[in-house]
Design a protein around this motif. Structure first.
Motif, PDB file in Angstrom:
ATOM      1  N   ASP A  62       0.829  -1.211   0.000  1.00 43.00           N
ATOM      2  CA  ASP A  62       0.000   0.000   0.000  1.00 43.00           C
ATOM      3  C   ASP A  62       0.862   1.260   0.000  1.00 43.00           C
ATOM      4  N   ASN A  63       1.901   1.262   0.810  1.00 44.54           N
ATOM      5  CA  ASN A  63       2.797   2.421   0.860  1.00 44.54           C
ATOM      6  C   ASN A  63       3.557   2.593  -0.448  1.00 44.54           C
ATOM      7  N   LEU A  64       3.952   1.481  -1.081  1.00 44.65           N
ATOM      8  CA  LEU A  64       4.642   1.575  -2.371  1.00 44.65           C
ATOM      9  C   LEU A  64       3.697   2.119  -3.446  1.00 44.65           C
ATOM     10  N   LEU A  65       2.442   1.697  -3.429  1.00 48.89           N
ATOM     11  CA  LEU A  65       1.469   2.221  -4.391  1.00 48.89           C
ATOM     12  C   LEU A  65       1.277   3.728  -4.192  1.00 48.89           C
ATOM     13  N   ALA A  66       1.163   4.145  -2.943  1.00 46.87           N
ATOM     14  CA  ALA A  66       0.995   5.577  -2.656  1.00 46.87           C
ATOM     15  C   ALA A  66       2.248   6.355  -3.066  1.00 46.87           C
ATOM     16  N   PHE A  67       3.408   5.810  -2.750  1.00 44.45           N
ATOM     17  CA  PHE A  67       4.668   6.457  -3.114  1.00 44.45           C
ATOM     18  C   PHE A  67       4.811   6.553  -4.633  1.00 44.45           C
ATOM     19  N   GLY A  68       4.538   5.459  -5.324  1.00 43.87           N
ATOM     20  CA  GLY A  68       4.667   5.437  -6.777  1.00 43.87           C
ATOM     21  C   GLY A  68       3.678   6.346  -7.476  1.00 43.87           C
ATOM     22  N   SER A  69       2.517   6.559  -6.873  1.00 43.67           N
ATOM     23  CA  SER A  69       1.508   7.431  -7.494  1.00 43.67           C
ATOM     24  C   SER A  69       1.963   8.890  -7.514  1.00 43.67           C
ATOM     25  N   ARG A  70       3.003   9.221  -6.755  1.00 42.48           N
ATOM     26  CA  ARG A  70       3.574  10.572  -6.825  1.00 42.48           C
ATOM     27  C   ARG A  70       4.315  10.782  -8.145  1.00 42.48           C
ATOM     28  N   PHE A  71       4.743   9.683  -8.748  1.00 40.16           N
ATOM     29  CA  PHE A  71       5.561   9.775  -9.947  1.00 40.16           C
ATOM     30  C   PHE A  71       4.788   9.491 -11.226  1.00 40.16           C
ATOM     31  N   THR A  72       3.725   8.710 -11.120  1.00 38.59           N
ATOM     32  CA  THR A  72       2.964   8.367 -12.318  1.00 38.59           C
ATOM     33  C   THR A  72       1.489   8.176 -11.969  1.00 38.59           C
ATOM     34  N   THR A  73       0.639   8.531 -12.928  1.00 36.03           N
ATOM     35  CA  THR A  73      -0.793   8.303 -12.759  1.00 36.03           C
ATOM     36  C   THR A  73      -1.222   7.011 -13.448  1.00 36.03           C
ATOM     37  N   ASP A  74      -0.294   6.376 -14.142  1.00 36.93           N
ATOM     38  CA  ASP A  74      -0.568   5.121 -14.839  1.00 36.93           C
ATOM     39  C   ASP A  74      -0.477   3.963 -13.836  1.00 36.93           C
ATOM     40  N   ASN A  75      -1.644   3.535 -13.348  1.00 37.67           N
ATOM     41  CA  ASN A  75      -1.677   2.489 -12.314  1.00 37.67           C
ATOM     42  C   ASN A  75      -1.122   1.159 -12.801  1.00 37.67           C
ATOM     43  N   GLU A  76      -1.345   0.828 -14.059  1.00 38.12           N
ATOM     44  CA  GLU A  76      -0.825  -0.431 -14.591  1.00 38.12           C
ATOM     45  C   GLU A  76       0.706  -0.404 -14.655  1.00 38.12           C
ATOM     46  N   LEU A  77       1.254   0.707 -15.104  1.00 37.53           N
ATOM     47  CA  LEU A  77       2.706   0.872 -15.118  1.00 37.53           C
ATOM     48  C   LEU A  77       3.251   0.765 -13.698  1.00 37.53           C
ATOM     49  N   LEU A  78       2.589   1.416 -12.767  1.00 36.80           N
ATOM     50  CA  LEU A  78       3.024   1.398 -11.367  1.00 36.80           C
ATOM     51  C   LEU A  78       3.007  -0.026 -10.808  1.00 36.80           C
ATOM     52  N   LYS A  79       1.934  -0.757 -11.042  1.00 39.67           N
ATOM     53  CA  LYS A  79       1.845  -2.137 -10.560  1.00 39.67           C
ATOM     54  C   LYS A  79       2.932  -3.012 -11.192  1.00 39.67           C
TER      55      LYS A  79
END
Length: 169
Positions: A13-30
């Motif tokens: 959950d924290n990695l998803l929140a952290f990564g969302s600061r850098f990209t809005t592409d959820n699939e790329l983030l996952k």
């Protein structure tokens, strides 16, 4: 041995929140998070020197996302859009702010550390920088175990007091 399931469940959950600061592409983030954990698992035997696994994961994720941005930029040099430029600018701004905060914190710690007595500085250096155990510190400093514990406690208390004074100003 590292419990990867626990490491993943405690940090996803924290990695998803952290990564969302850098990209809005959820699939790329996952995908990037999955890549980080796969790489972590593959290199698990080489990571014995890693002291803080959570920090390692955050840094790895940020680097993986940046790698994807660079790869995508090369694939579509003429199609770099405003969103990508904003994300890269925000990433650079975030990294710059982080570096400024780290520098300010380091300066504050160094100032407070210099206020300690030589023995207090020595014990903190031996314990936190040299990563020595109390028994080893006893031999080096020529004092008994309880004296080492007392000196460490007083040193940390003094640093906390100095830090509290610095933040109150």
């Amino acid at each position: 041995m590292i419990d990867f399931k626990l490491l993943y469940s405690n940090n996803i959950d924290n990695l998803l929140a952290f990564g969302s600061r850098f990209t809005t592409d959820n699939e790329l983030l996952k995908d990037c998070i999955q890549d980080v954990f796969v790489k972590f698992y593959v290199k698990r035997h080489k990571l014995d020197s890693v002291k803080n696994l959570e920090n390692y994961l955050y840094i790895s994720l940020r680097n993986r996302i940046n790698d994807e941005f660079r790869r995508n930029a090369h694939l579509c040099d003429n199609e770099i859009n405003d969103t990508t430029m904003r994300i890269v600018a925000e990433t650079d701004e975030y990294n710059h702010e982080l570096m400024e905060r780290q520098t300010a914190l380091t300066n504050c710690v160094e100032q407070n550390f210099s206020k300690l007595s030589p023995r207090q500085r020595q014990i903190i250096h031996l314990y936190y920088v040299e990563h020595l155990k109390y028994g080893e510190i006893c031999r080096i400093m020529g004092i008994n175990y309880q004296s080492v514990r007392n000196l460490m406690h007083r040193s940390i208390d003094r640093l906390r007091k100095y830090a509290a004074q610095a933040t109150a100003v």
